[in-house]
Write an enzyme that holds these catalytic residues in place. Structure first.
Site, short mmCIF file in Angstrom:
data_model
loop_
_atom_site.label_atom_id
_atom_site.label_comp_id
_atom_site.label_asym_id
_atom_site.label_seq_id
_atom_site.Cartn_x
_atom_site.Cartn_y
_atom_site.Cartn_z
N ASP A 263 0.70 -1.15 -0.24
CA ASP A 263 -0.05 0.05 -0.10
C ASP A 263 0.95 1.09 0.08
O ASP A 263 1.97 1.26 -0.72
CB ASP A 263 -0.96 -0.18 1.18
N HIS B 246 1.84 1.92 -3.35
CA HIS B 246 0.61 2.69 -3.92
C HIS B 246 1.27 4.20 -4.20
O HIS B 246 0.71 5.05 -4.96
CB HIS B 246 -0.79 2.91 -3.29
#
Length: 446
Positions: free
Chosen positions: A227, A261
């Site tokens: 993430d 991300h």
């Protein structure tokens, strides 16, 4: 008083009990020698540290029932969640250091989280039902995509909460069940020489999250996760606004982020504000986005006074993404209207941001993205002495430059601007027909 893991075996006590004894005696160090040491959750109090020898692996048992509820913040909301693998709480002058590894044994946690998200079920296990009872109204609480509806509120690998003058140095953090290193309601924290590694497909495994904390340094650290790489937050919506504890004075230097991300992410939990983030001499290689600022209506907070300099970005979807239409964890279409709505206490604000000496190449989706709100444009953006180059073979759809909802579909891979004021000086943009794609509400100074 000091203990070692081997002494714990000899005396028939757990590592958790050894830490209790150390802290109650006034402080000391728990040494973890070379080898694999299995344990349940641990708590570190003041004047207490853990030192891991080279070759030491502190491995957390993936028995969900061991991680009893504690009051914390989970995806921006103050609530009960599962006890972190290591919780440093109300601690002063404490630390974790050494050349060993802290292993969250995350595979079982990730698998369960994905199944619960796929089936969209509510609380099922005794622990989930207990958390649901402790968190009345959880169904209406915001989330970032971690799966609040099931109340399977996974533990962080390491949480520093309500603590001061603490440091984490040189250790390796791997396979976290959820966020990896969470700095919450703390001050004067140093993270130096740390390596963080989670698989790219492991859900919600942020590297470092600085959350409503001040005077935090992140230096010489490497992150490769599933993430956001390094994220700065301050709570979400009504919960974060009521707590009203901003993140301030965050320094990030000489760090490298790989799979993530976002290399450096601000938000999306911005409710109490973020003021003073200084990022320099970092590299983001293969991250989905490089420098990422994300929020939406209802999240609240003022994000201001951010400085990014001497940053290398290679092979990202989009090197700079400022997004006030962040879609994750929200299905309310009204929040994504392109018509101006009333400005409210929970309307977010983004302003006064400088990007200098940003070198981005191989951009796979677009060369940049800034989208403010029609009622609250992004203001005071300066981009100077930088270059942005689209990949020769861009392979990511342009609409995946950032995770948005409500914006119109476009095909141009230029630097997209919407509801913002931007000053550009000495910037080269290559690989696109036009450097900027300018939409409504834009003040662009070239």
């Amino acid at each position: 008083m000091d203990f070692s893991a081997k002494e714990c075996i000899q005396k028939g006590i757990s590592l958790a009990r050894a830490l209790d004894i150390i802290s109650s005696s006034g402080g000391g160090c728990l040494r973890i020698e070379s080898g694999v040491w299995n344990t349940g959750p641990l708590t570190i109090k003041s004047n207490t540290g853990i030192m891991l020898d080279r070759g030491a692996v502190l491995s957390f048992i993936p028995d969900f029932s061991l991680y009893r509820p504690v009051y914390t913040r989970w995806e921006g909301v103050d609530c009960y969640a599962m006890h972190p693998c290591i919780l440093m709480e109300n601690a002063k002058s404490s630390y974790i250091c050494g050349e060993g590894t802290i292993d969250g044994a995350g595979l079982s946690w990730w698998k369960a989280a994905k199944e619960k998200r796929k089936d969209n079920k509510g609380p099922e296990t005794d622990l989930e039902k207990e958390l649901a009872a402790l968190n009345p109204g959880y169904q209406d609480q915001p989330g970032g995509g971690g799966g609040r509806s099931s109340q399977f509120l996974r533990p962080t690998l390491l949480s520093i909460k309500d603590s001061a003058n603490v440091y984490i140095r040189d250790v390796k953090l791997v396979d976290s069940p959820f966020w990896t290193l969470h700095v919450l309601y703390s001050k004067d924290v140093e993270i130096r020489g740390v390596s963080i590694k989670n698989p790219a497909d492991s859900p919600n495994t942020d590297g470092i999250d600085v959350d409503s904390s001040v005077n935090v340094k992140i230096i010489d650290t490497q992150v490769d996760v599933g993430d956001d790489g390094i994220a700065i937050k301050s709570g979400s919506g009504a919960s974060g606004i009521s707590v009203a504890r901003p993140s301030k004075n965050i320094h990030i230097e000489n760090c490298r982020v790989y799979s993530a991300h976002g290399g450096i992410s601000i938000g999306s939990e911005t409710a109490a504000g973020i003021d003073g983030v200084f990022v320099k001499s970092c590299s983001f290689i293969g991250t989905d986005r490089g420098i990422r600022i994300k929020t939406r209506r209802g999240r609240g907070g003022v994000v201001e006074n951010l400085r990014f300099s001497d940053i290398t970005i290679d092979g990202t979807f989009c090197p700079i993404a400022i997004n006030m239409f962040y879609r994750c964890g929200c299905d309310d279409e009204n929040l994504f209207s392109l018509s101006p709505l009333a400005v409210r206490p929970d309307t977010p604000v983004i302003k006064n941001i400088c990007f200098s000496k940003i070198i981005a190449k191989g951009c796979r989706s677009s060369v940049g993205f800034i989208a403010g709100l029609p009622e609250m444009p992004v203001t005071g953006i300066e981009i100077r002495d930088s270059s942005f180059a689209l990949s020769d073979n861009p392979d990511i759809p342009v609409m995946e430059s950032e995770m948005t909802r409500g914006l119109k579909e476009i095909s141009e891979r230029s630097f997209r601007l919407c509801f913002c004021s931007v000053s550009v000086k000495n910037v080269d943009i290559s690989g696109v027909a036009e450097p900027f794609y300018v939409e409504k509400g834009v003040d662009l100074e070239l």
